[in-house]
Design an enzyme around this catalytic site. Structure first.
Site, PDB file in Angstrom:
ATOM      1  N   ASP A 103     -25.764 -31.930 -14.256  1.00 14.87           N
ATOM      2  CA  ASP A 103     -24.703 -30.929 -14.328  1.00 14.87           C
ATOM      3  C   ASP A 103     -24.479 -30.556 -15.783  1.00 14.87           C
ATOM      4  OD1 ASP A 103     -23.734 -29.938 -12.018  1.00 14.87           O
ATOM      5  OD2 ASP A 103     -21.861 -31.065 -11.998  1.00 14.87           O
ATOM      6  N   TYR A 305     -21.100 -22.176 -12.092  1.00 16.96           N
ATOM      7  CA  TYR A 305     -20.644 -23.542 -12.399  1.00 16.96           C
ATOM      8  C   TYR A 305     -19.115 -23.611 -12.407  1.00 16.96           C
ATOM      9  CZ  TYR A 305     -20.299 -28.019 -14.813  1.00 16.96           C
ATOM     10  OH  TYR A 305     -20.004 -29.309 -15.150  1.00 16.96           O
TER      11      TYR A 305
END
Length: 597
Positions: A103, A305
């Site tokens: 991530d 995101y």
């Protein structure tokens, strides 16, 4: 072979497909010169106290504070985690290059770095840094892989956060549990958790200790419009009654009518906190619910995101806007007019200086019909907020009318929408007013008054009482965490205060959930209240450093400065070590005798 490490199996499958790696092996996918493997989020964690010293296995106040000479990491004791780590370790031993596909944020950087370090990796490490999981974004990311060194400060900030939480959490939890707990109760103390609990407890005490104060309001109705006395509230009943007598049966005269045109800009794009706030207000979703839903939308490739703290986009997104709008086929009635002209580029939307790692949450333009009802609700908010950002400002006319009776002055105001602009995007969404006053202001369109006109009116003099502050909801608590307890409506001022907010957008939901699990807070409808245990804990903690949102916000600011390279991680850790030494000393020397059950 190049080894890619994703943060979860689903993301690894997406990356493998795009890289042309299609042969499934146990714990990884292989092909076209790549081996794509994955973690399950955290595989590693900081070592526990007993890993450093046998003495620290026992909870004994004599051993506090526990400060290891050097912090280390270990594998989480979970059979499937250990098995997957062993697969990763064996792949990295023969790798020519490792690509960190975790991530793209502070937590993601920490998770993957710990695994890479624990495996003893010796080959070069590159970083995939992307803001969405679309095919285009992943391909672009692999074309412009970064060197691991570019994210060293991000890692140091994440590591400092983890070590800081360990120093404070491990020591303060043992300290307060051993000193004040009863019946095997563990008193959990946390760097962000405790000041968040203090916000709720303090608000609760304000409400409990609130003493209503009486006041009176003088109003009158003229031409079905309510006018209020310009003198405001009356604290002495006689003063208002005297004026009421003075104006009764006397004509009301309009003394001034002024109109002022203005513009209202579209609402800002969403960051994670503002999305959580909106979802809590509209759908009563918890912060954790919203985070899970927007994370799912990200993994389904239809939003970008989510763990972001900015409401702005970078300039390089601007050329992609038309394509994203075209992809929002379910919103064609709203996007058609935008696509017929050049998309406006406003500094209120595009500002490189307001974006660090990732831009605001927006749609990717990819359509998905595989959404749950709740996912659809969240996506609808994101999509409409995005579309509205490119609509014209809403043009309004604010009218202020003054009147008087026998030298007693009155005032009213109303707003008229001249051109709805961006408001058309939301016109089907029923807005629930926060209070009666807001409802009045939203709906009040005044008659055409003319200066000098006069006529009958109906005065009133009403008794009122001041009301206590409202309990926190998850929405208002998130805002309070974001601004270190300061209540602000203004978006620009709120942006400035974010620097000192407590927690990160990605962790605030988990902090609130932890308070529930610890039985420190409870929920009644949407309102949050502290339990007796939660109140007792905050009352027992004398150290302001542990429970002040403002002081914790200052630590958060330092963590952000570490990320930017303007503050030293070692200095931050030393500060926390010194602080915990002081806290231990103060608590041990405190003569307060109390027990928390």
């Amino acid at each position: 072979m190049k080894v890619c490490i994703a943060e979860k199996p689903s993301v690894a499958r997406e990356i493998a497909e795009i890289l042309g790696a299609r042969t499934k092996r146990e714990g990884y996918i292989e092909g076209n010169g790549y081996q794509v493997t994955w973690t399950f989020g955290h595989l590693c964690t900081l070592k526990e106290p007993h890993d450093y010293s046998g003495e620290w296995k026992t909870w004994n106040i004599r051993y506090l504070p526990m400060i290891p000479p050097r912090f280390g990491i270990k594998l989480i004791d979970n059979e499937s985690y250990i098995k997957q780590f062993n697969i990763i370790e064996s792949l990295l031993k023969n790798a020519e290059e490792v690509i960190n596909c975790g991530d793209a944020g502070q937590e993601g950087e920490l998770i993957q770095r710990w695994v890479i370090q624990k495996s003893g990796c010796k080959c070069p490490v590159k970083r995939l840094w992307i803001s969405s999981l679309t095919e285009e974004s992943i391909k672009e990311g692999f074309k412009s892989l970064k060197n691991e060194s570019e994210y060293q400060k991000l890692y140091e900030a994440g590591l400092s956060r983890a070590i800081g939480d360990w120093i404070l959490g491990m020591n303060a939890t043992r300290l307060y549990t051993l000193r004040y707990a009863q019946n095997k109760q563990i008193l959990s103390i946390g760097r962000v958790q405790t000041p968040t609990l203090a916000l709720i407890v303090n608000r609760q005490k304000e409400i409990e200790n609130f003493v209503p104060e009486q006041y009176w309001e003088l109003k009158t109705v003229y031409r079905e419009t309510v006018f209020s006395s310009t003198q405001g509230r009356f604290t002495k009943k006689e003063e208002g009654e005297e004026l009421l007598q003075k104006i009764t049966d006397k004509p009301f005269t309009i003394t001034d009518v002024s109109k002022k045109k203005g513009k209202e800009a579209p609402p800002r794009l969403f960051d994670l906190t503002s999305l959580q706030v909106e979802c809590n207000k509209k759908f009563a979703f918890s912060a954790d619910d919203t985070l899970k839903l927007i994370q799912s939308l990200y993994e389904k490739k239809i939003t970008t995101y989510p763990r972001v703290d900015t409401t702005f986009l970078t300039d390089d997104i601007y050329p992609k806007i038309p394509q994203i709008l075209k992809g929002l086929t379910d919103y064609a009635t709203l996007t058609t007019s935008l696509l017929a002209a050049k998309i406006p580029k406003s500094k209120k939307v595009f500002d490189n200086t307001k974006v660090t790692d990732h831009h605001a949450i927006i749609p990717t333009g990819i359509t998905s019909h595989n959404l749950t009802g709740d996912e659809q609700k969240v996506f609808d908010l994101v999509a409409k907020r995005f579309i509205a950002a490119f609509y014209p400002d809403c043009e309004v006319s604010t009218t202020t009318v003054l009147g008087e009776v026998e030298d007693v002055k009155f005032k009213t105001s109303g707003k008229q929408i001249l051109s709805p602009g961006w408001r058309v995007v939301f016109e089907k969404d029923a807005k629930v007013p926060e209070n009666e006053q807001e409802q009045e202001e939203e709906n009040r369109v005044l008659p055409d008054f003319v200066k000098g006109e006069s006529g009958e009116h109906t005065p009133s003099f009403a008794e009122k009482w001041t009301t206590p502050p409202k309990p926190y909801t998850e929405a208002t608590l998130l805002r309070a965490m974001e601004t270190a307890g300061k209540f602000v409506e203004d978006e620009e001022l709120r942006d400035a205060l974010k620097e000192n907010g407590i927690g990160r957008p990605s962790t605030r939901a988990a902090i609130i959930e932890t308070l529930f699990k610890r039985n420190y807070i409870r929920k009644e409808r949407k309102n949050l209240f502290a339990t007796q245990t939660g109140v007792n804990l905050i009352d027992t903690i004398q150290e302001e450093l542990l429970k002040s949102a403002e002081l914790t916000g200052q630590w958060e600011k330092k963590l952000r400065q570490i990320e930017k390279g303007t503050y030293n991680a070692a200095d931050f850790i030393e500060e926390l070590k010194e602080m915990i030494r002081q806290i231990v000393g103060n608590v041990l020397n405190n003569s307060i005798s109390r027990v928390i059950e």
